[in-house]
Motif scaffolding. Structure first.
Motif, short mmCIF file in Angstrom:
data_model
loop_
_atom_site.label_atom_id
_atom_site.label_comp_id
_atom_site.label_asym_id
_atom_site.label_seq_id
_atom_site.Cartn_x
_atom_site.Cartn_y
_atom_site.Cartn_z
N PHE A 36 0.83 -1.20 0.00
CA PHE A 36 0.00 0.00 0.00
C PHE A 36 0.87 1.25 0.00
CE2 PHE A 36 -2.11 3.58 1.99
CZ PHE A 36 -3.23 3.69 1.18
N ASP A 37 0.49 2.18 -0.87
CA ASP A 37 1.15 3.48 -0.96
C ASP A 37 0.06 4.55 -0.95
OD1 ASP A 37 3.68 5.12 -1.84
OD2 ASP A 37 2.04 5.72 -3.19
N PRO A 38 0.21 5.63 -0.16
CA PRO A 38 -0.85 6.63 -0.07
C PRO A 38 -1.24 7.23 -1.42
CG PRO A 38 0.83 7.00 1.62
CD PRO A 38 1.34 5.92 0.74
N ASP A 39 -0.29 7.37 -2.35
CA ASP A 39 -0.63 7.91 -3.67
C ASP A 39 -1.14 6.85 -4.63
OD1 ASP A 39 0.17 10.44 -2.90
OD2 ASP A 39 2.27 10.01 -3.44
N LYS A 40 -0.52 5.69 -4.60
CA LYS A 40 -0.84 4.66 -5.59
C LYS A 40 -1.86 3.64 -5.09
CE LYS A 40 2.20 6.19 -8.63
NZ LYS A 40 3.64 5.95 -8.48
N GLY A 41 -2.23 3.71 -3.83
CA GLY A 41 -3.23 2.79 -3.29
C GLY A 41 -2.68 1.39 -3.08
N PHE A 42 -3.60 0.42 -3.06
CA PHE A 42 -3.20 -0.98 -2.91
C PHE A 42 -2.79 -1.54 -4.27
CE2 PHE A 42 -5.90 -0.58 0.84
CZ PHE A 42 -5.20 -1.31 1.79
N ASN A 43 -1.67 -2.24 -4.29
CA ASN A 43 -1.26 -2.94 -5.51
C ASN A 43 -0.87 -4.36 -5.16
OD1 ASN A 43 -1.10 -1.02 -7.93
ND2 ASN A 43 -0.27 0.18 -6.23
N SER A 44 -1.02 -5.25 -6.11
CA SER A 44 -0.71 -6.64 -5.80
C SER A 44 -0.10 -7.34 -7.00
CB SER A 44 -1.99 -7.37 -5.39
OG SER A 44 -2.87 -7.45 -6.48
N ALA A 45 0.61 -8.43 -6.71
CA ALA A 45 1.12 -9.31 -7.76
C ALA A 45 1.03 -10.73 -7.24
CB ALA A 45 2.56 -8.95 -8.12
N HIS A 46 0.52 -11.62 -8.07
CA HIS A 46 0.39 -13.04 -7.72
C HIS A 46 1.02 -13.86 -8.83
CE1 HIS A 46 -2.88 -11.03 -5.48
NE2 HIS A 46 -2.63 -11.94 -4.56
N ARG A 47 1.95 -14.73 -8.47
CA ARG A 47 2.69 -15.47 -9.50
C ARG A 47 2.88 -16.93 -9.11
NH1 ARG A 47 2.01 -11.24 -11.61
NH2 ARG A 47 3.46 -9.92 -12.77
N PHE A 48 2.89 -17.81 -10.09
CA PHE A 48 3.31 -19.19 -9.86
C PHE A 48 4.82 -19.27 -9.79
CE2 PHE A 48 -0.81 -20.08 -11.95
CZ PHE A 48 -1.38 -20.75 -10.89
N GLY A 49 5.31 -20.22 -9.02
CA GLY A 49 6.75 -20.48 -9.01
C GLY A 49 7.46 -19.81 -7.85
N TYR A 50 8.77 -19.88 -7.92
CA TYR A 50 9.62 -19.39 -6.84
C TYR A 50 9.61 -17.87 -6.74
CZ TYR A 50 11.79 -24.06 -6.54
OH TYR A 50 12.02 -25.39 -6.37
N VAL A 51 9.80 -17.41 -5.53
CA VAL A 51 9.90 -15.97 -5.27
C VAL A 51 11.05 -15.37 -6.08
CG1 VAL A 51 10.37 -14.25 -3.47
CG2 VAL A 51 8.94 -16.24 -2.95
N ARG A 52 12.21 -16.04 -6.07
CA ARG A 52 13.40 -15.48 -6.73
C ARG A 52 13.20 -15.34 -8.23
NH1 ARG A 52 16.19 -21.07 -6.74
NH2 ARG A 52 15.41 -21.72 -8.76
N ASP A 53 12.31 -16.12 -8.82
CA ASP A 53 12.10 -16.03 -10.27
C ASP A 53 11.08 -14.96 -10.64
OD1 ASP A 53 13.89 -18.08 -10.64
OD2 ASP A 53 12.34 -19.63 -10.55
N ASN A 54 10.33 -14.48 -9.66
CA ASN A 54 9.28 -13.51 -9.95
C ASN A 54 9.51 -12.16 -9.29
OD1 ASN A 54 7.37 -15.15 -11.48
ND2 ASN A 54 7.17 -16.32 -9.59
N PHE A 55 9.79 -12.19 -8.00
CA PHE A 55 9.68 -10.95 -7.23
C PHE A 55 11.01 -10.23 -7.04
CE2 PHE A 55 5.82 -13.23 -6.18
CZ PHE A 55 4.89 -12.24 -6.39
N THR A 56 11.99 -10.56 -7.84
CA THR A 56 13.22 -9.76 -7.76
C THR A 56 13.34 -8.87 -8.99
OG1 THR A 56 14.36 -11.67 -8.65
CG2 THR A 56 14.50 -11.31 -6.28
N LYS A 57 12.47 -9.07 -9.96
CA LYS A 57 12.54 -8.26 -11.18
C LYS A 57 12.13 -6.82 -10.87
CE LYS A 57 11.66 -12.13 -14.24
NZ LYS A 57 10.83 -13.11 -13.50
N ALA A 58 13.00 -5.89 -11.22
CA ALA A 58 12.75 -4.49 -10.91
C ALA A 58 11.41 -4.05 -11.48
CB ALA A 58 13.88 -3.63 -11.45
N SER A 59 11.10 -4.50 -12.69
CA SER A 59 9.86 -4.07 -13.34
C SER A 59 8.64 -4.46 -12.52
CB SER A 59 9.77 -4.70 -14.73
OG SER A 59 9.90 -6.11 -14.60
N LEU A 60 8.66 -5.63 -11.93
CA LEU A 60 7.52 -6.06 -11.12
C LEU A 60 7.52 -5.33 -9.78
CD1 LEU A 60 5.08 -7.91 -10.64
CD2 LEU A 60 6.65 -9.64 -9.81
N MET A 61 8.68 -5.23 -9.15
CA MET A 61 8.73 -4.62 -7.83
C MET A 61 8.33 -3.14 -7.88
SD MET A 61 9.25 -7.32 -6.27
CE MET A 61 9.27 -6.78 -4.56
N GLU A 62 8.61 -2.48 -9.02
CA GLU A 62 8.20 -1.08 -9.16
C GLU A 62 6.69 -0.90 -9.13
OE1 GLU A 62 10.17 0.31 -12.68
OE2 GLU A 62 12.12 0.23 -11.66
#
Ligand code: 5GP
Ligand code: SF4
Ligand code: MG
Length: 465
Positions: A36-62
């Motif tokens: 949650f960000d006060p300007d951008k509100g709630f955001n989410s991402a849901h992915r199959f597979g390992y955390v390291r293969d999905n949630f380290t990508k800068a594009s997704l984390m942004e």
């Protein structure tokens, strides 16, 4: 499953990704993060597979900005018919007083009954997950703030739940009255807090371990303060003893003691209860390793890595289909022939469930020229399914449900087979007297059949305790 949340740090989602990575052993099928960000509100991402293969990508984390975030790593237990993206947590609900995301570890034992009732009264379920009930129960509560709505909802829920939730400003953690699944609190410096399934997830982000959330406790963290309450009245805990045996990571601290130390102590008890003359104590890696170290220490028989694990495979048991699980053993483990040839080997593993792993490993060891194989198991026979969040198969697939230890020895095909006793296991986790039959201190239902919460849905489906 594993849950993690953090409040009061810049780029909170990055911390959550790291925390979930440290909890990956608790669930490898999928992961999700809500921020949650006060300007951008709630955001989410849901992915199959390992955390390291999905949630380290800068594009997704942004896409997940904000100082408050929670996440979940999933492995499917109750009712799951194979992976579906809509079953990935955290789940999100929008209420009159704002949004709320929740991540649940455990298993709700009256979820089918609740779901039926909620659907009759108009709830529109999005997933097949038992955990979604919590959001719908919260939606129906008449309380004016989200923590109170959560209390209302969770008072109707039975079974095992360690829940982490977040609103626009609050990070919330709750454990069921028995505290079946773990949940810990950590501090990340001035006013920043983290909640996690295990302490190993605090270590990875450099957070200091503050304490365990107590069975039946709720903590609400906001503006750098931790408020505690007991929504379910007084209760005594029945923590999952199998977390000590297998599920938790050995570098985590539970009940003030490292899981590694507890596991090697189980090996010590096992060596006392079931000694054998042999040349080599060898673990089934990685889950059997600390117990094998304890067995070797107590027995004086040399320890050696007679089986080598390919580090690039996941946990075989957790793969949902039988076929993948069967292939898994060979993809994952290989015998160190030079070491075991001609030796009488004590093979130590944490548990026997279906027995298929044990049988294959025994074949591999004998093929490699071992003289004898003595199998030692760091838990009592698993004769009952878990309904509280560990994915054991139906009772008819559990080897110990329909065979005596001697029949199991014969079926697996080893020279001897012994399990640590339930008393021995209790002693290893720190109960000097062993199991107190009138007031067991842990949940041990998969070994004893003594279910601390009646598995309501399962009884309705014909399960007999
Ligand atoms: P099986 O006897 O079914 O072939 O497999 C037992 C092995 O599965 C043990 O070595 C244990 O480490 C592993 N395992 C992985 N996940 C679980 C689980 O959730 N429960 C149990 N009891 N064992 C598991
Ligand atoms: Fe843990 Fe076994 Fe109880 Fe499940 S049944 S919570 S695995 S001790
Ligand atoms: Mg194993």
């Amino acid at each position: 499953c594993g849950v993690f949340g953090v409040n009061g740090v810049a780029e909170a989602a990055n911390f959550v990704a790291l925390g979930l990575h440290a909890l990956q052993h608790r669930g490898q099928e999928a992961g999700g993060i809500v921020a949650f960000d006060p300007d951008k509100g709630f955001n989410s991402a849901h992915r199959f597979g390992y955390v390291r293969d999905n949630f380290t990508k800068a594009s997704l984390m942004e896409t997940l900005p904000g100082e408050l975030a929670i996440g979940h790593v999933r492995y499917s237990t109750a009712g799951a018919k194979g992976p579906a993206i809509r079953d990935i947590q955290p789940f999100f609900g929008e209420f009159a007083m704002g949004g709320c995301a929740i991540a649940h570890n455990g298993n709700i034992t009256n979820a089918l009954a609740l779901r039926r009732e909620l659907i009759e009264r108009g709830s529109i379920f999005q997933s097949g997950s038992d955990s979604e009930c919590i959001i719908h129960l919260m939606a129906r509560s008449i309380q004016r703030n989200i923590p109170e709505r959560m209390k209302d909802a969770l008072r109707r829920v039975e079974g095992a739940f360690s829940v982490i939730a977040m609103t626009r400003t609050k990070l919330i953690g709750v454990r069921d009255p028995l505290g079946v699944r773990p949940l810990v609190l950590g501090r990340l410096g001035e006013g920043a807090y983290a909640l996690a399934s295990e302490t190993c997830a605090l270590d990875i982000i450099g957070a200091e371990f503050v304490r365990e959330i107590e069975p039946g406790e709720m903590v609400v963290i906001s503006k750098g303060k931790v408020e505690t309450s007991r929504p379910f009245g007084p209760s005594t805990g029945r923590f999952c003893i199998f977390e000590h045996v297998y599920f938790s990571r050995p570098d985590s601290i539970i009940g003030g003691r490292s899981v590694y130390e507890t596991r090697s102590q189980i090996g010590v008890e096992l060596a006392r209860e079931a000694p054998v003359e042999a040349d080599l104590v060898c673990p089934v890696p990685d889950s059997g390793t600390p117990a094998a170290i304890g067995y070797a220490r107590e027995s004086g028989i040399p320890f050696g890595m007679g089986i080598i694990r390919n580090q690039y495979m996941g946990r075989t048991f957790i793969e949902p289909t039988e076929q993948i699980r069967n292939m898994g053993v060979r993809l994952k483990l290989n015998v160190n022939r030079a070491l075991v040839r001609g030796k009488r080997v004590v093979l130590v593993d944490d548990s026997v469930v279906r027995g298929t792993t044990s049988r294959k490993i025994k074949d591999m060891i004998l093929d490699a020229g071992a003289a004898e194989v003595h199998f030692r198991i760091a838990s009592p026979p698993t004769a009952w399914p878990c309904f509280y969040g560990v994915d054991t198969p139906d009772r008819d697939k559990l080897l110990a449900a329909h065979m005596t230890p001697d029949e199991m020895r014969e079926w697996i095909g080893v020279d001897s087979l012994a399990f640590v006793s339930l008393d021995g296991l209790y002693r290893a986790v720190g109960e000097a007297k062993g199991r107190d039959a009138r007031a067991p201190q842990y949940c041990d239902a998969c070994f004893s059949g003594d279910y601390p919460v009646a598995p309501f849905d399962q009884l309705e489906r014909g399960f007999r305790m």
